[in-house]
Motif scaffolding. Structure first.
Motif, PDB file in Angstrom:
ATOM      1  N   LEU A 266      -6.239   4.691   3.621  1.00 54.27           N
ATOM      2  CA  LEU A 266      -5.968   3.970   2.373  1.00 54.27           C
ATOM      3  C   LEU A 266      -6.962   4.372   1.287  1.00 54.27           C
TER       4      LEU A 266
ATOM      5  N   LEU B 188       1.727   3.216   2.432  1.00 53.34           N
ATOM      6  CA  LEU B 188       1.274   4.290   3.319  1.00 53.34           C
ATOM      7  C   LEU B 188       2.200   4.512   4.506  1.00 53.34           C
TER       8      LEU B 188
ATOM      9  N   HIS C 168       0.828  -1.214   0.000  1.00 56.28           N
ATOM     10  CA  HIS C 168       0.000   0.000   0.000  1.00 56.28           C
ATOM     11  C   HIS C 168       0.858   1.257   0.000  1.00 56.28           C
TER      12      HIS C 168
ATOM     13  N   VAL D 124      -8.238   0.448  -3.934  1.00 51.78           N
ATOM     14  CA  VAL D 124      -7.222  -0.589  -4.136  1.00 51.78           C
ATOM     15  C   VAL D 124      -7.556  -1.789  -3.246  1.00 51.78           C
TER      16      VAL D 124
ATOM     17  N   LYS E 135      -6.240   8.033   0.199  1.00 53.93           N
ATOM     18  CA  LYS E 135      -4.960   8.256  -0.496  1.00 53.93           C
ATOM     19  C   LYS E 135      -4.819   7.437  -1.779  1.00 53.93           C
ATOM     20  N   ARG E 136      -5.340   6.204  -1.774  1.00 55.35           N
ATOM     21  CA  ARG E 136      -5.100   5.298  -2.898  1.00 55.35           C
ATOM     22  C   ARG E 136      -6.355   4.936  -3.684  1.00 55.35           C
TER      23      ARG E 136
END
Length: 182
Positions: free
Chosen positions: A98, A42, A40, A105, A101-102
């Motif tokens: 998560l 992070l 990930h 996913v 930010k992503r």
């Protein structure tokens, strides 16, 4: 209140069972929580390395909570439900960051493909809240062993319902085009 304790108990037991299933799934597929978290991107690499501790705690907390519930009240149940509550509270925060930010996913919760979602975050929040209630002693197992076993069965049902709900949310909205009716 026995009814409330059964409802709260079924959610925290569902969480314990989901921890066990997640561990089993990772062992069966040769995956690891550390690999998922590192993927990930992070957390700093040193912090991501500490995930091995969380990975070891995951099945122990799940088993301890189930054993504590089936045994009835006690220190084992209080401590285990507190650990499960903390685990899922941490998961709420991690999944929220998560997702922000992503995007959607794979979260690595129970498999390597299903995306992080508001449903997964909500599920983790419900389990964290239930674990906190049990750890505080506000919800206690029934005095009768048979009823505690029924609570475990309800917990298994709730865990399955949560996973099915996740799958429904994962699939919804996956068609790329407009619906056509002929």
């Amino acid at each position: 209140m026995p009814g409330l304790s059964s409802v709260v108990g079924s959610f925290v037991l569902a969480g314990a069972l989901l921890l066990l299933v997640a561990t089993w799934q990772r062992v069966a597929t040769g995956s690891s929580l550390r690999r998922v978290v590192t993927g990930h991107g992070l957390l700093p690499r040193r912090v991501a390395g500490l995930v091995v501790v969380a990975e070891a705690v995951e099945p122990i907390a799940g088993l301890a909570l189930v054993a504590g519930w089936l045994a009835g009240r006690g220190v084992l149940l209080s401590v285990a439900s507190g650990i499960v509550a903390a685990w899922f509270a941490g998961l709420v925060g991690y999944l929220w960051v998560l997702m922000r930010k992503r995007g959607p996913v794979p979260c690595g919760c129970l498999d390597d493909t299903s995306p992080v979602s508001a449903a997964k975050i909500g599920r983790a929040a419900m389990i964290a809240a239930a674990g906190t209630v049990v750890a505080s002693g506000l919800a206690v197992p029934a005095a009768e062993p048979l009823l505690r076993a029924v609570d475990l069965a309800l917990g298994a049902f709730v865990a399955v319902a949560m996973v099915v709900t996740d799958r429904v949310f994962d699939v919804s909205g996956t068609s790329g085009g407009e619906a056509r009716y002929e």
